[in-house]
Design an enzyme around this catalytic site. Structure first.
Site, mmCIF file in Angstrom:
data_model
loop_
_atom_site.group_PDB
_atom_site.id
_atom_site.type_symbol
_atom_site.label_atom_id
_atom_site.label_comp_id
_atom_site.label_asym_id
_atom_site.label_seq_id
_atom_site.Cartn_x
_atom_site.Cartn_y
_atom_site.Cartn_z
ATOM 1 N N ASN A 11 -3.676 1.377 -2.063
ATOM 2 C CA ASN A 11 -3.399 0.203 -2.893
ATOM 3 C C ASN A 11 -4.089 -0.995 -2.241
ATOM 4 O OD1 ASN A 11 -2.370 -1.882 -4.404
ATOM 5 N ND2 ASN A 11 -0.354 -1.833 -3.433
ATOM 6 N N TRP A 12 -5.159 -1.454 -2.883
ATOM 7 C CA TRP A 12 -5.941 -2.539 -2.275
ATOM 8 C C TRP A 12 -5.379 -3.929 -2.568
ATOM 9 C CZ3 TRP A 12 -11.686 -0.690 -3.324
ATOM 10 C CH2 TRP A 12 -11.985 0.327 -2.425
ATOM 11 N N LYS A 13 -4.362 -4.008 -3.380
ATOM 12 C CA LYS A 13 -3.757 -5.316 -3.713
ATOM 13 C C LYS A 13 -4.864 -6.290 -4.129
ATOM 14 C CE LYS A 13 -0.351 -4.105 -0.292
ATOM 15 N NZ LYS A 13 0.946 -4.432 0.249
ATOM 16 N N HIS A 98 5.465 -1.583 -8.400
ATOM 17 C CA HIS A 98 5.256 -1.852 -6.970
ATOM 18 C C HIS A 98 6.188 -2.991 -6.572
ATOM 19 C CE1 HIS A 98 3.417 -3.269 -3.272
ATOM 20 N NE2 HIS A 98 2.916 -2.045 -3.159
ATOM 21 N N GLU A 100 5.811 -5.551 -4.874
ATOM 22 C CA GLU A 100 5.281 -6.921 -5.025
ATOM 23 C C GLU A 100 5.361 -7.358 -6.483
ATOM 24 O OE1 GLU A 100 1.607 -6.258 -2.890
ATOM 25 O OE2 GLU A 100 2.797 -6.085 -1.056
ATOM 26 N N GLU A 170 8.960 3.350 -1.402
ATOM 27 C CA GLU A 170 8.385 2.304 -0.553
ATOM 28 C C GLU A 170 9.472 1.299 -0.195
ATOM 29 O OE1 GLU A 170 3.889 1.936 -0.888
ATOM 30 O OE2 GLU A 170 4.745 0.649 -2.418
ATOM 31 N N GLY A 176 3.705 -3.938 4.471
ATOM 32 C CA GLY A 176 2.904 -5.010 5.041
ATOM 33 C C GLY A 176 3.554 -5.684 6.242
ATOM 34 N N SER A 213 3.583 0.455 5.640
ATOM 35 C CA SER A 213 2.963 0.356 6.965
ATOM 36 C C SER A 213 2.527 1.708 7.530
ATOM 37 C CB SER A 213 3.889 -0.374 7.955
ATOM 38 O OG SER A 213 4.067 -1.718 7.531
ATOM 39 N N GLY A 234 -1.357 0.383 1.860
ATOM 40 C CA GLY A 234 -2.018 -0.885 1.581
ATOM 41 C C GLY A 234 -3.002 -1.233 2.690
ATOM 42 N N GLY A 235 -2.519 -1.985 3.702
ATOM 43 C CA GLY A 235 -3.393 -2.537 4.745
ATOM 44 C C GLY A 235 -4.342 -1.529 5.386
HETATM 45 C C1 PEP Z 1 1.658 -0.866 -0.437
HETATM 46 O O1 PEP Z 1 0.992 -1.835 -0.778
HETATM 47 O O2 PEP Z 1 2.100 -0.091 -1.290
HETATM 48 C C2 PEP Z 1 1.906 -0.670 0.996
HETATM 49 C C3 PEP Z 1 2.650 0.342 1.368
HETATM 50 O O3 PEP Z 1 1.331 -1.568 1.865
HETATM 51 P P1 PEP Z 1 1.215 -1.421 3.482
HETATM 52 O O4 PEP Z 1 0.677 -0.042 3.729
HETATM 53 O O5 PEP Z 1 0.275 -2.503 3.874
HETATM 54 O O6 PEP Z 1 2.583 -1.580 4.014
#
Ligand code: PEP
Length: 266
Positions: A11-13, A98, A100, A170, A176, A213, A234-235
């Site tokens: 997930n590149w956000k 998600h 966010e 999640e 994040g 994470s 994500g990150g």
């Molecule tokens: C996500 O955006 O779904 C996520 C899990 O982000 P991160 O891996 O950065 O925690």
């Protein structure tokens, strides 16, 4: 023994416009090769779905998705993006709910259910996210929150549609933040979700991913848990090298030599 595919979802956000996406794709293609039983999913920003789909068209193991869609196919929804629009440029998946979207943009369980239904009606795969906040976890409310979020989608879909749904657990406090759930925490909630599905007569085949994470250091210990069918990241998915490493280490922890992998039933 039931087998589900192992899924690595990025997930590149709000990162990587079209030019950065093309550069990522070129490098990523050089770093990875398809593996039987494993699929790689990317959720780029809306403007980068087309470039990513185009760049990945030689790779049958890669699919591209939207990060968010509207449930209506068109209309007066300024800033919205519809499922026909994203499928026209190559999306075959969409994230739904998600954290966010839920917590920064006020997306409700009802909207999550509508988007999930719309995705299925349009023939794309919804990756539906559920997860509790830190306050909910600390208040001992993880179970009711997860059951409420999962239940809203369960109530909206006939059992036959669940063959095409993927879920992600999640925990909001782990996204994040650098704090990931332990393999035990994650496995426990995955079991809870699977119990909710099985109570409703829904197939054990619904994949459940973990997100929060995940990185090259922790992916293997998470994925050795049979309850986890993959990861949503994500990150650590933002650089081709880092993402290829997560995929490589995670795959080694999970994939059988024959392709696919074994999992517990129920
Ligand atoms: C996500 O955006 O779904 C996520 C899990 O982000 P991160 O891996 O950065 O925690």
């Amino acid at each position: 023994m039931t087998q589900r595919q192992l899924t690595f979802a990025a997930n590149w956000k709000m990162n990587h416009g079209p030019a950065e996406t093309r550069a990522f794709a070129e490098r990523f293609l050089a770093l990875t090769t398809p593996v039987e039983g494993r699929r790689l999913w990317f959720f780029p920003a809306a403007v980068s779905i087309g470039p990513m789909s185009e760049a990945m068209k030689s790779r049958a193991d890669v699919e591209i998705g939207a990060q968010n869609v509207h449930w209506e196919p068109k209309g007066a929804y300024t800033g919205g993006i519809s499922i026909p629009m994203v499928t026209e440029v190559g999306a075959r998946l969409t994230l739904v709910g998600h954290s966010e979207r839920r917590h920064l943009f006020g997306e409700t369980d009802e909207q999550v259910a509508r988007k999930t239904r719309a995705a299925l009606a349009a023939g794309i795969t919804p990756l539906v996210c559920v997860g509790e906040t830190l306050a909910e976890r600390d208040g001992g409310r993880t179970e009711p929150v997860i059951l409420r979020q999962t239940g809203a989608v369960l109530a909206a879909l006939p059992a036959t549609d669940w063959d095409r749904v993927v879920l992600a657990y999640e925990p909001v406090w782990a996204i994040g933040t650098g704090k990931n759930a332990t393999p035990d925490d994650a496995a426990q909630v995955h079991e809870l979700i699977r119990m909710a599905l099985s109570r409703n007569g829904i197939s054990a085949r619904v994949p459940i991913l973990y997100g929060g994470s995940v990185n090259p250091e922790n992916v293997a210990s998470l994925l050795t848990r049979p309850q986890l069918d993959g990861v949503l990241v994500g990150g650590a998915s933002l650089t081709p090298e880092g993402w290829a490493e997560v995929i490589d280490r995670g795959s080694k922890a999970k994939v059988c030599p024959s392709g696919g992998y074994d999992l517990i039933e129920g």
